[in-house]
Scaffold this motif. Sequence first.
Motif: not given
Lengths: 303, 366
Positions: B345-355
């Motif tokens: 769930l943490i890793a998949v956040a980067f599909v829609r967001y970038r840091l």
Amino acid sequence: MNAIEFILAGMLAAATPFLLAALGEMVAERAGVLNLGVEGLMAFGAVLAFIIVYQGGGHLLGFVVAGLGSAVLSLLFAFVTLGFRANQVAAGLAIGILGQGLSALFGKTYESLTVRGLPKLALPGLSELPVIGGLFVQDIVVWISLAATLALWAIFAYSKIGLIVRAVGENPKAAHAIGYSVISVRVLAIAFGGAMAGFAGAYASVVYTPLWADGMIAGRGWIAIALVVFGTWLTGRIFLGACLFGAVSLMGLAAQATGLDVPSQLLSSLPYLVTIIVLGIISADRRLLKLNGVASLGEPFER
Amino acid sequence: MSAWSLAFVPTLVRRERASLAAALCAPVIALGGAITLNLGLYVLMGRDPVAVVYAMLFEPFLSWASFSEVLLKAGPLLLIAQGLAIGFRAKVFNIGAEGQFILGAIFASAIPVWFPQATGQWIWPAMLLLGAIGGALWASLTAFWRVRLNANEILVSLMLSLVAAQLLNYLLLGPWKDPNGFNFPQSVMFQYDAMVPTLIAGTRVNVSFLITLALSVAAWVFMQRSFIGYKLQVGGLAPRAAGYAGFKEGWAIWLSLLIGGFAAGLAGAAEVAGPLGQLQRSVASGYGYAAIIVAYLGGLHPIGIVVSALVMAVIYIGGDNAMVSANLPIAAVRVFQGSLLLAYLIAVAFVRYRLERRRAAHRSPS
């Protein structure tokens, strides 16, 4: 003692794990967060408290450690859902599985061991009443839980803190615009919910049935989540719902004691069946749910 | 003299388009993260990390006997997860697959328990079909509660799983208990024709694995190529738009739950008619819950789920190995599953967001 006296005497104690966990979940949900990990948080609290008490740490330390431990675990939920805007349903399930796994892992060497519970304290006078006297003979945690219920009711009815939490749950964008940190409020609400679930688990493992067994929470955490819906996010109704489930879970014991010829499995599934039925009855009144429901429940907050 | 504060706050910024690269990397990174985290835990518990890694991650691939057990374990996970993912994509959270699996096992067992002498090649296919129907019926209770009574499907399906476990107990301790079974809570052993034929000689992998693969292809066609699948996905992504377009929500909920229940029931039937050969308490060993993780880890995509089911099966078989060779409690598998889903769930956040590292907004005097 007849069945009604038996149920009245035990109802509040049986209701306490439901009540504590449901109150915590209510606060989290009012802040707009749906945490489905309650079952695992309870199991984690239960095993921590059991280990402390079994090792001679005493009940007070057991409850403190259980509350802190489950709060820390629930902060992991906050980290994933608030920090990374993860789906709250999936994250809650993950915390639930993790908490149950950790409890089984830590509790492996304590399986089936027992500890001493807490003594019952009788309210002088009231406890001598016929039939309902049993209601007033309870352990200290039950009394504290009732006080906590009243305190939470007052906080949400009269205090600014309650108002802020509600605002964050109802309309996070507006709450943010007038200067409240939505994320901080939600983190605190989640941690509070986690701590309450930890206390609930501790009550189950070191007071109510003072023993440790893997899977001993037996769906109580899920029923607590359902209780928040039954109670339409209102403290008083959640208390009444918890009492109902306390009574239902005793009904099985009472029926067996009276020698009723019903399969024990049916009696064990009674709380689950009642949950399903009550959930259907309450939810069918959509107006009721809309009236008190939390508008942004389960939605991630983005500035 | 004043300077901008040097504090940089990492902030998630929404991407204009979802990143396919991040979507493909997320499960791999999550797996790596979860393995590292759990190894740390095992070291804290005083276990030899080398022995654990060897037993958990390598041993399942080192012999055909071992790898065939991985395939056997992957079967039910794959089947249940394919069914669940269809619902999850439509935002119908059926988390009661465990109960639907149990009902599938019970329905399928009715034939050999009531007709232990029956023979014929029709028996095992009939059992699989009956099991699938049983699972779908159990799921239809949740659908009814959700559509007609507006009750939350997460809670109802979960409660029904707890009831199903009690129903299984009742049957195995009561009317369906094997009279010659030394009082063990299990049914009679099934007759030969009630068993799904073996697929690979010398292993326990049976024909139901082929059925599972075929249904995975069907799930792919359904979700990626069919109009009904498209409607379901639109309903999940934008319920209001779907409503305006005339897609009925209640219909989507019924369809999602019935598909999920059908798949889970079929998996339950295949378990009793396959490796178990009788109805046992242990039939309900958490497949229904693990399949939720398999579905998410596979990105709710039919092809991704095939891969994630294999990964999860390796973890199960590897966990069994580690229990024997590295003295690791079996609960470690549950801890691994939970942490794997969290890491994903943490890793998949980067599909829609970038840091992005943003300067703190306020000026600080110096």
